[in-house]
Design an enzyme around this catalytic site. Structure first.
Site, PDB file in Angstrom:
ATOM      1  N   GLU A  26       0.839  -1.204   0.000  1.00  0.00           N
ATOM      2  CA  GLU A  26       0.000   0.000   0.000  1.00  0.00           C
ATOM      3  C   GLU A  26       0.874   1.255   0.000  1.00  0.00           C
ATOM      4  O   GLU A  26       1.793   1.391   0.798  1.00  0.00           O
ATOM      5  CB  GLU A  26      -0.893  -0.002   1.242  1.00  0.00           C
ATOM      6  N   LYS A  68      -9.550   2.897  -3.224  1.00  0.00           N
ATOM      7  CA  LYS A  68     -10.042   2.322  -1.969  1.00  0.00           C
ATOM      8  C   LYS A  68     -11.441   2.835  -1.641  1.00  0.00           C
ATOM      9  O   LYS A  68     -11.681   4.041  -1.580  1.00  0.00           O
ATOM     10  CB  LYS A  68      -9.066   2.659  -0.846  1.00  0.00           C
ATOM     11  N   CYS A 122      -5.434  -2.636   2.312  1.00  0.00           N
ATOM     12  CA  CYS A 122      -5.216  -2.605   3.765  1.00  0.00           C
ATOM     13  C   CYS A 122      -6.492  -2.907   4.542  1.00  0.00           C
ATOM     14  O   CYS A 122      -6.971  -4.034   4.563  1.00  0.00           O
ATOM     15  CB  CYS A 122      -4.591  -1.264   4.161  1.00  0.00           C
TER      16      CYS A 122
END
Length: 535
Positions: free
Chosen positions: A269, A350, A402
């Site tokens: 990430e 995300k 994540c």
């Protein structure tokens, strides 16, 4: 007048409950956790909510929630000074509501009060994962992440169904303690039916776990290289970015030289922080452009695609209508000679951001909280909207970033959109805690089991692993070291959706509905009895 003996007993139950909750999972006190504690962890909670008065039960709830998360996620304090009091306080408030509700059902259903409390607790575990502040850390089922036969039922029941099975013994033993019979033999006899039902369910889950595991050794595979830099990419500025890029390129070269069959390389990430497209197109900062150009030239010279975590910045309108730079936590896919120079990568942004530390939508309503977060170096992102599915070398995959691989609904959404593998990229290096990384991994393995697809995790400092569709870790790197990992995952071409993939967290929804019915029906009956008595 406060009875000191009762107060000390209640405080003892509180402390035992906090320790049992925290120690059942990986923590800084015990890295691997003691999952057997989860079968008894809520006996003190159920007893405490029965014993406490209406005047104090909410205080015990606040203390329990706050202390549990202070112990359980103690590593949060290394990330941001504001994170620990915010998260611990938030769970103090949640339990400040849940404890009185558990006490209420003991009044409404005195003969079966422990089992009514169990339903309310299971509903709480589900509800706490919803919405902006949803947080899956601490859900009971995740304590069993290494018990491979047991967790197979996640494909049927999801984690909340498994949590219900694990927490039921706490209710059963509480019922035994509440039973007024003089001998334990009589107590057990009085509750034998519920014990038999639980044992049948538990054994059935284990049998399913043994027979449902699939052998993927005959499947065609794809080889993937994962890079672990053992650094926090956000610390250090331009010199650190340059150093990290050199580490990323060197480890990638070592991986590519080690195996000619690699399909693609995955970096963690935001492994490369400078905005790749932004700096290449705008060229407002010469040093950043040079670093981006070095990266792109490197990728374009390689024989395989790269999946890279990056800060994707674009101009656009924010939620307040201002035309400004919008930042997305993104995964970019670069294929040499196709979309590298000029950079036109495939992107995933995300969708589920970390509450308070990546996203806070209440700037107008709670400006003082927003200011506190800003002053503590919080980096806010915009939310993505599309569950993108990539395809490389015949492998269709999605990239939960994540925090996203802690949510079952995210993985399910990807799979229903066509993904047949998860390629997670994470950065937990800031925590400097093995327990933090293991807590994260404990949730990630369930995403594979729920949907019966393999997953890989490329992390900044650990846990970098390969996971098969049965939730078994097949390859891993030691945490906190610069290294790479090359291994294979099966290519799923005969995919059949699981019950979970089709219906999601229905077990959590059912617990919530049942708890709501208990509280409403019990409240109505209580009012009816009271009015009848008065008449």
């Amino acid at each position: 007048m406060i009875d000191k003996k009762i107060l000390l007993q209640n405080l003892g139950l509180l402390i035992i409950g906090v320790l049992c909750f925290a120690l059942a999972h990986p923590t800084d006190l015990c890295n691997m956790g003691l999952p057997f504690l989860s079968y008894f962890a809520f006996i003190p909670v159920f007893l405490l909510t029965q014993r406490a008065s209406w005047k104090t039960v909410w205080l015990y709830g606040f203390a329990y929630g706050t202390l549990c998360y202070c112990v359980f996620v103690s590593w949060l304090g290394t990330f941001n000074p504001a994170s620990m009091p915010v998260i611990a306080g938030m769970y103090g408030l949640y339990l400040m509501v849940a404890f009185p509700l558990m006490k209420a059902v003991t009044v409404f259903f005195p003969k079966n009060k422990a089992f009514a409390q169990w339903i309310v607790w299971c509903a709480y575990e589900y509800v706490k994962t919803l919405g902006f502040s949803g947080f899956n850390y601490g859900v009971t089922a995740y304590s069993h992440w290494k018990f491979i036969p047991f967790i197979q039922a996640a494909s049927l029941l999801g984690v909340f169904g498994l949590s219900g099975i694990i927490t039921f013994p706490s209710a059963w033993f509480t019922a035994l303690i509440n039973d007024s019979s003089k001998s334990w033999k009589t107590k057990i006899y009085n509750h034998k039916i519920s014990a038999i039902i639980w044992l049948v369910v538990y054994v059935s889950v284990l049998i399913f776990g043994f027979v449902s595991q699939k052998d993927y050794s005959t499947y065609e595979t794809r080889t993937i290289a994962l890079v672990q830099t053992n650094s926090d990419p956000w610390v250090g500025g331009e010199e650190a970015y340059k150093k990290d890029l050199n580490v990323l390129m060197n480890l990638s070269d070592e991986a590519l030289n080690s195996n000619p069959n690699i399909s693609f390389v995955v970096w963690p990430e935001t492994a490369f922080v400078p905005r790749i497209q932004w700096h290449y197109e705008k060229r407002l900062n010469r040093n950043s452009f040079n670093l981006v150009n070095t990266l792109l030239t490197y990728i374009d010279s390689k024989p395989v695609p790269f999946v890279i975590g990056n800060d994707d910045g674009v101009m656009g309108y924010d939620s307040e209508g201002n035309y400004t730079l919008l930042d997305y936590n993104a995964a970019l896919v670069f294929t040499p000679k196709e979309n590298v120079i000029p950079p036109q990568p495939e992107k995933y942004r995300k969708m589920h951001l970390v509450p308070f530390t990546e996203h806070f939508p209440f700037k107008k309503q709670l400006p003082f909280v927003y200011k506190l977060l800003e002053e503590n170096d919080t980096h806010f992102w915009e939310k993505g909207t599309e569950p993108v599915v990539f395809e490389i070398d015949g492998l269709k995959f999605s990239v939960p970033i994540c925090f996203e691989d802690t949510f079952g609904y995210i993985g399910r959404r990807f799979v229903n959109n066509g993904a047949r593998a998860f390629v997670n990229m994470s950065n937990d290096s800031w925590a400097r805690s093995r327990a933090c990384q293991l807590q994260h991994l404990s949730m990630a393995v369930f995403r594979s089991v729920e949907n019966r697809v393999p997953s890989v995790r490329a992390t900044a400092s650990g846990e970098t692993v390969f996971v098969d569709p049965n939730g078994r870790i097949t390859a891993s790197i030691a945490p906190f070291e610069e290294n790479y990992l090359v291994s294979t995952i099966p290519l799923i071409t005969d995919y059949k959706p699981t019950i979970y993939t089709r219906f999601g967290d229905y077990a959590g929804v059912l617990f919530t509905i049942f708890a709501f019915i208990l509280l409403i029906f019990g409240g109505i009956m209580q009012i009816y009895k009271k009015s009848k008595k008065e008449k």
